[in-house]
Scaffold this motif. Structure first.
Motif, short mmCIF file in Angstrom:
data_model
loop_
_atom_site.label_atom_id
_atom_site.label_comp_id
_atom_site.label_asym_id
_atom_site.label_seq_id
_atom_site.Cartn_x
_atom_site.Cartn_y
_atom_site.Cartn_z
N LEU A 104 0.82 -1.21 0.00
CA LEU A 104 0.00 0.00 0.00
C LEU A 104 0.85 1.26 0.00
CD1 LEU A 104 -2.74 -1.14 2.51
CD2 LEU A 104 -3.14 -0.49 0.13
N SER A 105 1.89 1.28 0.81
CA SER A 105 2.76 2.45 0.89
C SER A 105 3.48 2.67 -0.44
CB SER A 105 3.78 2.27 2.01
OG SER A 105 4.68 3.36 2.05
N SER A 106 4.04 1.63 -1.00
CA SER A 106 4.75 1.75 -2.29
C SER A 106 3.81 2.18 -3.40
CB SER A 106 5.41 0.42 -2.65
OG SER A 106 6.41 0.09 -1.72
N SER A 107 2.62 1.59 -3.44
CA SER A 107 1.65 1.95 -4.47
C SER A 107 1.24 3.41 -4.36
CB SER A 107 0.42 1.05 -4.39
OG SER A 107 0.75 -0.27 -4.70
N GLY A 108 1.13 3.91 -3.12
CA GLY A 108 0.79 5.31 -2.93
C GLY A 108 1.82 6.23 -3.54
N PHE A 109 3.09 5.88 -3.41
CA PHE A 109 4.16 6.69 -3.99
C PHE A 109 4.24 6.52 -5.51
CE2 PHE A 109 5.78 6.87 0.36
CZ PHE A 109 6.18 8.18 0.43
N LEU A 110 4.10 5.28 -5.98
CA LEU A 110 4.29 5.00 -7.41
C LEU A 110 3.07 5.30 -8.26
CD1 LEU A 110 6.19 1.61 -7.04
CD2 LEU A 110 7.17 3.84 -7.66
N HIS A 111 1.88 5.15 -7.70
CA HIS A 111 0.64 5.29 -8.48
C HIS A 111 -0.39 6.08 -7.70
CE1 HIS A 111 2.44 2.05 -10.81
NE2 HIS A 111 2.51 1.32 -9.71
N SER A 112 -0.01 7.21 -7.16
CA SER A 112 -0.89 7.97 -6.29
C SER A 112 -2.26 8.19 -6.92
CB SER A 112 -0.27 9.32 -5.94
OG SER A 112 -1.09 10.01 -5.04
#
Length: 179
Positions: A104-112
């Motif tokens: 979830l954290s990575s996706s927020g940064f990569l695909h906000s």
């Protein structure tokens, strides 16, 4: 009497929100006799390794969590377009939960889900809720914001959706606020 365990602490890794260092947090927990504490930095897990090492060496159980901003269509309709996104607090209760926090954290940064900030879409929780405990985010959470916007039906629908995603693992977060 059981010791108090704080489940929503922002460290210095919560950029512009927290200032406590891991060594200071360790000292405070030891002074208060706190057996465990959750680090829930905003939209990141940058402090997870440091807090785990620092607290575990002191005999304090680290709980790894995340205060994640979420885009929610029903809330977007009720607030100004430039409003800061509402956040939920997610706590890892297992290795699967920790993996889901990282996802979830990575996706927020990569695909906000928003162009102006790090933000997950609420739908990303589907398939990523296993092993996680969810706190409703208190005053800044989407449930409270919907209630303050006069949208109790949307708030109830969101609580129902979260309860389905986190069966037996959804908790209303209460916070004391002035005003």
């Amino acid at each position: 009497m059981n010791a108090f365990i704080h489940l929503h602490v922002h460290s210095a890794y919560s950029l512009s929100e927290g200032a406590i260092s891991m060594s200071r947090l360790k000292a405070l927990c030891l002074d208060a006799g706190t057996p465990a504490v959750a680090i829930t930095d905003t939209n990141n897990l940058f402090g997870a390794l440091e807090v785990s090492e620092t607290l575990a060496k002191a005999g304090i159980q680290p709980i790894i969590g995340l205060q994640q901003a979420f885009r929610l269509d029903s809330l977007a309709e009720a607030e100004p377009k430039d409003a800061k996104p509402a956040s939920l607090v997610l706590l890892a209760q297992s290795a699967t939960g920790y993996a889901n926090l990282m996802k979830l954290s990575s996706s927020g940064f990569l695909h906000s889900a928003r162009e102006d900030c790090v933000c997950a879409d609420i739908s990303w929780l589907e398939g990523a809720a296993d092993g996680l405990i969810c706190l409703t985010g208190g005053f800044d959470g989407p449930v409270d914001r919907l209630l303050r916007a006069g949208r109790p039906d949307d708030a109830a629908a969101l609580v129902g959706r979260l309860a389905a995603l986190f069966p037996g693992r959804l908790y209303a977060e209460l916070q004391r606020h002035e005003g």
